[in-house]
Design a protein around this motif. Structure first.
Motif, PDB file in Angstrom:
ATOM      1  N   UNK A   6      20.151  49.494  75.856  1.00 21.72           N
ATOM      2  CA  UNK A   6      19.413  50.655  75.351  1.00 21.72           C
ATOM      3  C   UNK A   6      18.587  51.280  76.468  1.00 21.72           C
ATOM      4  N   UNK A   7      18.739  52.599  76.661  1.00 22.72           N
ATOM      5  CA  UNK A   7      18.083  53.302  77.764  1.00 22.72           C
ATOM      6  C   UNK A   7      17.452  54.584  77.234  1.00 22.72           C
ATOM      7  N   UNK A   8      16.280  54.933  77.765  1.00 23.24           N
ATOM      8  CA  UNK A   8      15.632  56.210  77.481  1.00 23.24           C
ATOM      9  C   UNK A   8      15.433  56.942  78.803  1.00 23.24           C
ATOM     10  N   UNK A  54      20.170  56.108  74.536  1.00 25.52           N
ATOM     11  CA  UNK A  54      21.571  55.713  74.406  1.00 25.52           C
ATOM     12  C   UNK A  54      21.730  54.204  74.532  1.00 25.52           C
ATOM     13  N   UNK A  55      22.804  53.719  73.920  1.00 25.79           N
ATOM     14  CA  UNK A  55      23.265  52.348  74.067  1.00 25.79           C
ATOM     15  C   UNK A  55      24.744  52.435  74.426  1.00 25.79           C
ATOM     16  N   UNK A  56      25.431  51.310  74.426  1.00 28.39           N
ATOM     17  CA  UNK A  56      26.870  51.340  74.677  1.00 28.39           C
ATOM     18  C   UNK A  56      27.630  52.001  73.536  1.00 28.39           C
ATOM     19  N   UNK A  57      26.998  52.143  72.365  1.00 33.64           N
ATOM     20  CA  UNK A  57      27.692  52.653  71.184  1.00 33.64           C
ATOM     21  C   UNK A  57      27.277  54.060  70.787  1.00 33.64           C
ATOM     22  N   UNK A 182      18.275  47.124  67.427  1.00 30.15           N
ATOM     23  CA  UNK A 182      17.568  47.987  66.478  1.00 30.15           C
ATOM     24  C   UNK A 182      18.083  49.424  66.545  1.00 30.15           C
ATOM     25  N   UNK A 183      18.256  49.942  67.762  1.00 24.77           N
ATOM     26  CA  UNK A 183      18.776  51.303  67.926  1.00 24.77           C
ATOM     27  C   UNK A 183      20.166  51.410  67.316  1.00 24.77           C
TER      28      UNK A 183
END
Length: 318
Positions: A6-8, A54-57, A182-183
């Protein structure tokens, strides 16, 4: 910043020179979304900001900017195919969306589900604020059994639409406090509700009773996915309906009891692969703890569903 995939990220055009701002914006949009053509009302001094989660999904981008026109042309689609979908809605201002010979004006409280696999144009005026959520194609194509045009006029002011709107806004509000599981979990629920909302808009002939059956069956499958004995028949017994009722309800949205159960088990495996408190469990342990009876079959289904093996996903999370 939470660890994992998870990245912002925040992009502000004010951080570069006036002549470089449109180049920066075009580069970021292409990186976060897809290749498009752009027409800027202001060649110099363009103003804009985007916050990307974003995440990998999944990916959610909240942005504002000056007037701009985006176009995804047939030529760009041939050069860089992309079958994925976007949920798009304004928070302030107005934008015009053209796709599949339809034109819709989106204002706060309305949204649209668009595909990157077909040409489109998006036009908006100065100081628009909006949200665009990236959704993998399989998350929409499977549940909706996609053949009809997408829902272009989603009401986000009441019912399921308001819930979807609130959940996506909540992701942005809590962006600094979320973990990868969680995201992804919130995004999973958003997409599920979005598909139900789109089904209601596109298929008004779906009997209300079957729609209720589908919702209850989905909840039951999620809550009992780890039970190795879970099946269409066992759900029918537990819920007090006939197996045929359950099959018909799921058929309306393009799935079956078997496929639904497999999907919920795969989501459970993915969630546990990303959780620190499950790091001690082997892939085989996770397989059986998530209701699967075969590690090899689970791994094959997992790769087909998420594009990576369970081991690769765990490695990325670490």
């Amino acid at each position: 910043m939470p660890t994992g995939s998870y990245v912002v990220e925040t992009t502000r055009t004010a951080e570069v020179g006036a002549r470089e701002r449109t180049d920066l914006w075009s580069e970021r949009v292409a990186a976060y979304q897809t290749r498009m053509d752009y027409k800027y009302a202001r060649a110099e001094g363009f103003r804009g900001e985007m916050i990307r989660q974003c995440s990998d999904s999944y990916q959610v981008v909240t942005w504002y900017s000056d007037q701009i026109e985006y176009a995804r042309t047939p030529g760009l689609i041939r050069q860089m195919p992309d079958p994925d979908y976007r949920l798009l809605f304004p928070l302030a201002g107005e934008l015009v969306l053209r796709q599949d010979d339809q034109e819709v004006r989106l204002t706060p409280g309305t949204g649209s589900l668009i595909t990157l696999g077909a040409p489109f144009e998006i036009v908006h005026g100065a100081s628009l604020r909006g949200v665009i959520m990236s959704i993998p194609a399989q998350e929409v194509d499977g549940p909706l059994n996609r053949k009809a045009p997408l829902a272009t006029g989603l009401d986000l002011t009441k019912g399921l639409g308001r819930v979807v709107h609130s959940m996506v806004r909540g992701l942005n509000d809590e962006r600094g406090h979320l973990t990868t599981p969680q995201f992804d979990a919130v995004c999973d629920r958003v997409v599920e509700l979005l598909c139900m909302l789109a089904c209601g808009d596109d298929r008004p002939d779906v009997p209300g009773q079957l729609t209720e059956v589908e919702a209850v069956v989905r909840r039951h499958a999620r809550e009992h996915a780890a039970d190795p004995g879970l099946s269409g028949a066992s759900m029918a017994r537990a819920l007090g309906w006939s197996l045929r009722q359950i099959q018909l309800a799921l058929q309306q949205v393009g799935t079956t009891p078997r496929d639904l159960i497999r999907e919920e088990r795969l989501r459970l495996v993915r969630e546990r692969l990303l959780r620190a408190d499950c790091a001690h469990m082997t892939i085989t342990d996770l397989t059986y703890a998530s209701g699967f009876s075969s590690a090899s079959a689970m791994s094959t289904a997992f790769r087909r569903r998420f594009g990576v093996s369970p081991r690769e996903m765990r490695s990325k999370a670490r």
